[in-house]
Design a protein around this motif. Structure first.
Motif, short mmCIF file in Angstrom:
data_model
loop_
_atom_site.label_atom_id
_atom_site.label_comp_id
_atom_site.label_asym_id
_atom_site.label_seq_id
_atom_site.Cartn_x
_atom_site.Cartn_y
_atom_site.Cartn_z
N VAL B 134 2.18 -3.54 10.62
CA VAL B 134 0.78 -3.14 10.64
C VAL B 134 0.26 -3.47 9.33
O VAL B 134 0.96 -3.56 8.28
N ASN B 135 -1.31 -3.52 9.35
CA ASN B 135 -1.96 -3.58 8.26
C ASN B 135 -1.93 -2.52 7.31
O ASN B 135 -1.92 -1.51 7.82
N VAL B 136 -1.86 -2.74 6.12
CA VAL B 136 -1.73 -1.67 5.04
C VAL B 136 -2.85 -0.66 5.19
O VAL B 136 -2.59 0.49 5.42
N GLU B 137 -3.94 -1.14 5.45
CA GLU B 137 -5.18 0.06 5.57
C GLU B 137 -5.21 0.55 7.02
O GLU B 137 -5.86 1.70 7.02
N ASP B 138 -4.32 0.23 7.92
CA ASP B 138 -4.13 1.04 9.23
C ASP B 138 -2.88 1.85 8.96
O ASP B 138 -3.17 3.08 9.68
N PHE B 139 -1.85 1.61 8.23
CA PHE B 139 -0.88 2.41 7.72
C PHE B 139 -1.22 3.52 7.09
O PHE B 139 -0.72 4.83 7.26
N CYS B 140 -1.91 3.44 6.04
CA CYS B 140 -2.56 4.57 5.15
C CYS B 140 -3.79 5.02 5.63
O CYS B 140 -4.80 4.64 5.48
N ILE B 141 -3.34 6.35 6.37
CA ILE B 141 -4.76 6.75 7.37
C ILE B 141 -5.65 7.61 6.25
O ILE B 141 -6.85 7.10 5.98
N THR B 142 -5.26 8.68 5.83
CA THR B 142 -5.89 9.38 4.82
C THR B 142 -4.85 10.01 4.09
O THR B 142 -3.55 9.73 4.10
N ARG B 143 -5.15 10.84 2.95
CA ARG B 143 -4.20 11.53 1.87
C ARG B 143 -3.20 12.26 3.00
O ARG B 143 -3.48 12.91 3.79
#
Ligand code: FAD
Ligand code: FES
Ligand code: FES
Lengths: 157, 272
Positions: B134-143
């Protein structure tokens, strides 16, 4: 269920308590190694630092399950080495110890710094000790002592 | 061992992860501070296959259990990443803290993750059922919210394999060795035949997530530096409109001002 097996200051040791127990607490309470100090339990002060497989680690940030098959050295073990003698003499020469609370962690951090770089510059020493907080000395005497130890102990690291 | 598992292979770890309720444990520098009660840890530090750094044509692969110290000392890791991780805390924390843990903690202030955002990194996840990339921006959703299933482990981070010649990394924090970023900035810039080919700007600003606005970036791609210069104030205004911060550990106004200053410096540095 098998015990957690590790080498503690050179001796084969088995821990049968919980894998989630904090190494800092176990070293102090189970093995009575009181050189390992608790300053913050948040990884920030370095007073609890030990060597795990010759690498500087804050023991408050380690659970016992992570030390299975590792070798741990605390100040009680390090005291018997020639490197300790050099560091200790240099600290004495500069009166680098006041209350002493930070010193076990500070000495192990100094040793770890010298292991990686036997002749560090002042900046490199400060970087090596940057995770160890001292409330008494203002650091300068400690940094000078490590510099002197690196010269006196030439060949030991 | 009582109260935990310490498997020596990834396959065994995935099996335990699937069958038991366990918390993955890497370096422990976040977990032990959280001091969770009544949990069973899945200790990952015996798994050699998670500690590797490898390079192929497309990616630099950094294993989830690679520590920051290991990466700083490895020639395969790009300097932009080294700049960021060598500013993490002090040696004892860098000796223990890992790339997987930095991602797994779900913090919006994780310094290695900022670089992963800036370079369009991917995260490889595995479970017994297979793998997901997965793209890192999709992996890290919110805090505190990451796209990790209960039976999955983070296996590695994939950084696109390229030279990373022109970049800027800046971290603004408190006392150096303790500093969790108040604001951090990573920017990439590449020019080809007089046109901007790559422009990427990622921020840590205590915003609840990492900030990167690809739509604004696109407005500069393909432009000459001169054209970009004319657009500069407009671009900074566009960032200013998008960076919406609320109260955090240091004032929101301060964080926003610093973020925009770092962006302006970045553009100026590369002649825009
Ligand atoms: C004093 C101090 C200073 C710090 N300064 C910084 C700083 O400047 N910048 C910064 O970014 N961080 C900082 N940190 C935070 C921390 O060191 C990092 O986030 C580090 O990367 C965590 O890695 P770890 O291996 O110790 O994680 P752990 O504590 O072992 O795990 C963290 C989380 O990730 C999960 N996890 C770990 N590995 C995996 C995996 N392979 N698969 C799935 N889940 C996994 C765990 O379950 C847990 O939820 C600091 C921490 C301390 C104590
Ligand atoms: S008690 Fe471990 S770092 Fe302070
Ligand atoms: S000598 Fe007192 S804390 Fe360092």
């Amino acid at each position: 269920m098998y015990a957690i097996k590790f080498i503690l200051n050179g001796e084969q040791t088995e821990y049968t308590g919980n894998a989630g127990d904090r190494l800092l607490d176990v070293l102090r309470d189970t093995y009575s190694l009181k050189s390992v100090k608790c300053g913050c339990k948040e990884g920030e002060c370095g007073a609890c630092a030990v060597l795990i497989d010759n690498t500087l680690i804050n023991s408050c940030c380690v659970a016992m399950g992570a030390v299975d098959e590792k070798s741990i050295v605390t100040m009680e073990g390090f005291k018997k080495t020639p490197q300790f003698k050099v560091l200790s003499d240099a600290m004495a020469d500069f009166s680098a110890v006041q209350c002493g609370f930070c010193i076990p962690g500070m000495i192990l951090a100094s040793h770890a710094t010298l292991l990686l770089n036997p002749h560090p510059s002042e900046d490199e020493i400060r970087e090596g000790l940057s995770g160890n907080i001292c409330r008494c000395t203002g650091y300068n005497a400690i940094v000078k002592a490590v510099k002197k130890a690196s010269e006196e102990g030439d060949g030991l690291w | 061992m009582v109260g935990g598992y310490a498997p020596a292979t990834l396959e065994k770890a995935l099996r335990i992860r699937a069958e038991e309720t366990v918390v993955p444990y890497a370096g422990g520098t976040d977990l032990m501070v959280q001091n969770r009660k009544n949990v069973e840890y899945l200790f990952l530090n015996k798994i050699a296959e998670l500690k590797q750094i490898k390079v192929d044509k497309d990616y630099i692969h950094i294993g989830a259990l690679v520590t920051f110290t290991q990466a700083i000392n490895d020639d395969k890791v790009p300097q932009i990443m080294k700049d960021a991780i060598s500013k993490i805390a002090a040696p004892a924390i860098r000796n223990a803290g890992t790339f997987g843990g930095n991602l797994g903690n779900g913090s919006d202030k994780a310094d290695s993750v900022l670089i992963e955002f800036a370079v369009d990194a991917k995260v490889r996840l595995m479970s017994l059922k297979g793998e997901r990339i997965v793209n890192v921006e999709d992996f890290c959703i919110t805090r505190r919210k990451i796209d990790l299933k209960d039976d999955e482990l983070i296996v590695e981070v994939l950084l696109p394999n390229k030279p990373y010649k022109n970049y800027i990394y800046q971290k603004v924090g408190g006392r150096n060795s303790l500093a969790i970023s108040h604001v951090a900035f990573a920017g990439l810039f590449e020019e080809k035949d007089g046109k901007i080919q790559e422009f990427s700007a990622a921020f840590i600003a205590d915003a609840g997530r990492f900030l990167r606005f690809k739509d604004i970036e696109q407005t500069l791609i393909g432009k000459s530096k001169k054209e970009a210069k004319n657009l500069k104030d407009k671009v900074i205004k566009a960032y200013s409109d998008k960076i919406v911060l609320t109260a955090g550990r240091v004032s929101a106004e301060y964080r926003k001002t610093v973020s925009l200053n770092l962006l302006r410096d970045f553009l100026t540095w590369f002649g825009v």
